[in-house]
Design a protein around this motif. Sequence first.
Motif, PDB file in Angstrom:
ATOM      1  N   ARG A 170       1.861   6.584   6.685  1.00  0.00           N
ATOM      2  CA  ARG A 170       0.819   6.065   5.784  1.00  0.00           C
ATOM      3  C   ARG A 170       0.866   6.838   4.482  1.00  0.00           C
ATOM      4  O   ARG A 170       0.613   8.050   4.440  1.00  0.00           O
ATOM      5  CB  ARG A 170      -0.556   6.178   6.425  1.00  0.00           C
ATOM      6  CG  ARG A 170      -1.650   5.559   5.549  1.00  0.00           C
ATOM      7  CD  ARG A 170      -2.998   5.491   6.229  1.00  0.00           C
ATOM      8  NE  ARG A 170      -3.917   4.722   5.414  1.00  0.00           N
ATOM      9  CZ  ARG A 170      -4.779   5.266   4.521  1.00  0.00           C
ATOM     10  NH1 ARG A 170      -4.831   6.592   4.388  1.00  0.00           N
ATOM     11  NH2 ARG A 170      -5.574   4.505   3.802  1.00  0.00           N
TER      12      ARG A 170
ATOM     13  N   ALA B 187      -0.708   5.394   1.655  1.00  0.00           N
ATOM     14  CA  ALA B 187      -1.803   4.890   0.833  1.00  0.00           C
ATOM     15  C   ALA B 187      -2.756   6.022   0.471  1.00  0.00           C
ATOM     16  O   ALA B 187      -3.091   6.864   1.310  1.00  0.00           O
ATOM     17  CB  ALA B 187      -2.549   3.788   1.567  1.00  0.00           C
ATOM     18  N   ALA B 188      -3.211   6.037  -0.775  1.00  0.00           N
ATOM     19  CA  ALA B 188      -4.109   7.091  -1.253  1.00  0.00           C
ATOM     20  C   ALA B 188      -5.567   6.686  -1.146  1.00  0.00           C
ATOM     21  O   ALA B 188      -6.460   7.505  -1.366  1.00  0.00           O
ATOM     22  CB  ALA B 188      -3.769   7.439  -2.704  1.00  0.00           C
ATOM     23  N   THR B 189      -5.829   5.440  -0.788  1.00  0.00           N
ATOM     24  CA  THR B 189      -7.191   4.931  -0.717  1.00  0.00           C
ATOM     25  C   THR B 189      -7.738   5.079   0.705  1.00  0.00           C
ATOM     26  O   THR B 189      -6.974   5.226   1.666  1.00  0.00           O
ATOM     27  CB  THR B 189      -7.222   3.450  -1.127  1.00  0.00           C
ATOM     28  OG1 THR B 189      -6.318   2.720  -0.274  1.00  0.00           O
ATOM     29  CG2 THR B 189      -6.809   3.283  -2.580  1.00  0.00           C
ATOM     30  N   PRO B 190      -9.076   5.049   0.889  1.00  0.00           N
ATOM     31  CA  PRO B 190      -9.658   5.090   2.241  1.00  0.00           C
ATOM     32  C   PRO B 190      -9.127   3.944   3.092  1.00  0.00           C
ATOM     33  O   PRO B 190      -8.835   2.853   2.577  1.00  0.00           O
ATOM     34  CB  PRO B 190     -11.168   4.958   1.986  1.00  0.00           C
ATOM     35  CG  PRO B 190     -11.355   5.455   0.584  1.00  0.00           C
ATOM     36  CD  PRO B 190     -10.122   5.044  -0.160  1.00  0.00           C
ATOM     37  N   PHE B 191      -9.013   4.173   4.383  1.00  0.00           N
ATOM     38  CA  PHE B 191      -8.405   3.175   5.261  1.00  0.00           C
ATOM     39  C   PHE B 191      -9.424   2.133   5.689  1.00  0.00           C
ATOM     40  O   PHE B 191     -10.534   2.459   6.137  1.00  0.00           O
ATOM     41  CB  PHE B 191      -7.826   3.851   6.505  1.00  0.00           C
ATOM     42  CG  PHE B 191      -7.216   2.877   7.472  1.00  0.00           C
ATOM     43  CD1 PHE B 191      -5.963   2.337   7.242  1.00  0.00           C
ATOM     44  CD2 PHE B 191      -7.906   2.482   8.612  1.00  0.00           C
ATOM     45  CE1 PHE B 191      -5.398   1.434   8.119  1.00  0.00           C
ATOM     46  CE2 PHE B 191      -7.354   1.583   9.511  1.00  0.00           C
ATOM     47  CZ  PHE B 191      -6.098   1.059   9.254  1.00  0.00           C
ATOM     48  N   TYR B 192      -9.035   0.882   5.553  1.00  0.00           N
ATOM     49  CA  TYR B 192      -9.804  -0.249   6.063  1.00  0.00           C
ATOM     50  C   TYR B 192      -8.868  -1.110   6.899  1.00  0.00           C
ATOM     51  O   TYR B 192      -7.643  -1.066   6.726  1.00  0.00           O
ATOM     52  CB  TYR B 192     -10.418  -1.084   4.938  1.00  0.00           C
ATOM     53  CG  TYR B 192     -11.445  -0.336   4.109  1.00  0.00           C
ATOM     54  CD1 TYR B 192     -12.753  -0.189   4.551  1.00  0.00           C
ATOM     55  CD2 TYR B 192     -11.085   0.235   2.890  1.00  0.00           C
ATOM     56  CE1 TYR B 192     -13.697   0.504   3.791  1.00  0.00           C
ATOM     57  CE2 TYR B 192     -12.013   0.934   2.128  1.00  0.00           C
ATOM     58  CZ  TYR B 192     -13.313   1.066   2.587  1.00  0.00           C
ATOM     59  OH  TYR B 192     -14.237   1.775   1.853  1.00  0.00           O
TER      60      TYR B 192
ATOM     61  N   HIS C  43       0.815  -1.210   0.000  1.00  0.00           N
ATOM     62  CA  HIS C  43       0.000   0.000   0.000  1.00  0.00           C
ATOM     63  C   HIS C  43       0.852   1.265   0.000  1.00  0.00           C
ATOM     64  O   HIS C  43       0.323   2.355   0.217  1.00  0.00           O
ATOM     65  CB  HIS C  43      -0.924   0.002   1.221  1.00  0.00           C
ATOM     66  CG  HIS C  43      -1.914  -1.127   1.230  1.00  0.00           C
ATOM     67  ND1 HIS C  43      -3.033  -1.143   0.422  1.00  0.00           N
ATOM     68  CD2 HIS C  43      -1.952  -2.282   1.956  1.00  0.00           C
ATOM     69  CE1 HIS C  43      -3.724  -2.250   0.643  1.00  0.00           C
ATOM     70  NE2 HIS C  43      -3.089  -2.961   1.572  1.00  0.00           N
TER      71      HIS C  43
ATOM     72  N   GLU D 134      -6.048  -3.111   5.407  1.00  0.00           N
ATOM     73  CA  GLU D 134      -4.769  -2.487   5.053  1.00  0.00           C
ATOM     74  C   GLU D 134      -3.708  -2.797   6.103  1.00  0.00           C
ATOM     75  O   GLU D 134      -2.561  -3.109   5.761  1.00  0.00           O
ATOM     76  CB  GLU D 134      -4.953  -0.977   4.918  1.00  0.00           C
ATOM     77  CG  GLU D 134      -3.685  -0.231   4.533  1.00  0.00           C
ATOM     78  CD  GLU D 134      -3.896   1.269   4.454  1.00  0.00           C
ATOM     79  OE1 GLU D 134      -3.073   2.024   5.030  1.00  0.00           O
ATOM     80  OE2 GLU D 134      -4.892   1.690   3.812  1.00  0.00           O
TER      81      GLU D 134
END
Length: 607
Positions: free
Chosen positions: A369, A371-376, A309, A379
């Motif tokens: 962090r 990562a460019a995507t929403p956090f789940y 990520h 991850e």
Amino acid sequence: MGVSERLAAATSLTSSLEILTQRGTMDKGGLADWDITKDSLTGSSPLVRRMINGVSGPRTTTVLHVGRVAVCVGMLLPGNSRWRGVGSLYLGATSALLGPRHHYGGEGSDQVATLVQVATGTARLVPSPAAKDALLWYVALQANLSYTVSGWVKLLGRPWRDASALGGVMRTRTYGHEGMFRWTQEHPRAAKLLTHGVLALECLFPLAYLRDGKLTRPVIASAAAFHLANGYFMGLGRFATAFPSMHPLVAYTSAPRTHPAVAGRDDRAVPAAFALLAGGVAAAVGTAVQRRLRVTEGWHTSRTLTTRHKNQLQYEVYSPGDDRQPVVVLASGLLSTSEHYAWIAQRLCHETRYGVITYARAGYAGSRRKAATPFYLSESVDDLVDLVNGAVAPHRKVILIGHSIGGELARRAALVLGDRIHGIAYLDSSHPDQFNRAGNTVAKPLAGHFTAMSRALRLGTGILLNRPAGIGELPQNYQKKAFAQYADSRMWEAARREWKAVQDDFRTFSGQLGRITGVPGLVISAQRTVDRSPEQLLMHRELADAHVGAPTECAVIEGASHEGLLVNNRYANQVTDRVISFFGDLDQRSKATGPDRFVTLKKEALK
């Protein structure tokens, strides 16, 4: 000054009369039983403890309160002599001495009354007019600070911004009022206007000093009305006299110097206060920067690894161990540092041949962090899997040890890592069904608290934080690093992000835990956790039952709290003993038959 003295005296009179009419609370087992309350002085100096112990016997306490009542009555009478200064100082000194004695009955009104009494009492006695004015300015500035800080802190919270706070307070049993609560529900617009009006009053209280004090009367009149409402609706009667005792000094200091009543007033305290404030701000900024650097630089042995990520994980290899032995990877809990594992990691390094690795999740310590995507939550699971595959030699197996949410991350990572897993140890682990079980509902959303703390710390308020007791139990050389993380906004922001993801993920859980075949599992619970929620013990048992075809064991560490399993040396040693014993004896355990064992550890079991 006389008005302030009398209002503060009325506050102390009410307080002492309440205590004298409820003397039974000082009996054995009562709310003010000194044998219990004195524990709050554990961290105080021996001199302070001796002084407070000396006045905390039931008879001495009663005599002091009777004396306070007599002095308060005298302070309410007309007069302007220096003896009033002695009376105020007596009330302020006895309030400070008796404060710990009534630790579970005191409130902010007592602190305000003490502040006013000490300042006005000293002002009565000092001969210098400049010193008198400095003391009166001190109280006035404290008044401005108390309202302004309270308002801006409220503004950080969503309930005050969306005006749900008033109804929320009025519906509580302790401070609520049924009629007022119904009014907030029946008149939402008026309730919103009132809530925002209170916010504006507190945030903008210093406006009393604008336009040569022309706004002083409406500002302090509104504040006094606010405290009268607190007294009536919330049962905080002493607030109606305590906080208004500062208002006359606000009026005195906000009047223009051309006014006959304040002719010759010395205002040098104001630039001195602003100079101190500027110095404090500079110190706060410097401390925040220094802590951020300490947080992100890690230890001199720190290493980094980039995950799928694009997150950069900072990790520590405590010990490479024997190349033929497994590597222990320690996963921390929510709002917890990798340093929390210090006691356990050190013993594993010295008493086993395992490799030992700790790491910080994205957003904690020096991990970032990207990562460019929403956090789940997935991850963090992927990051843990990538850490194992990237930091541990392919031929070596891994023992995952996870505390709190770290235990759930370890469980999910094990489903992916497969044959690489030598075993899992769950330390008071989270369970994906815990929010759905009876008795495990979330009392209040922590996300709001995490957000408020993150915002406040970004403003440099970390310099005001006290070191938490848990961090103070860690080995000495780890405390500074752990506290730097606690006082840095990054960790609180990461905790807010994780907590929201945990809630979203756990609330959708339904069904059985995924089976982990052929992997031994050790489940350790903290007694205080399972005492608070017996359902937690059943869920911990389910974690063990999810391991099939391999030995499992459950244990309860008696007396331990959720955090204490790691930070308390005694409990951490018991946990480490269980880990070493369980994994060191796997060959014999694998030959055992029959049902899984459940072991309750007694206090002396592992001496």
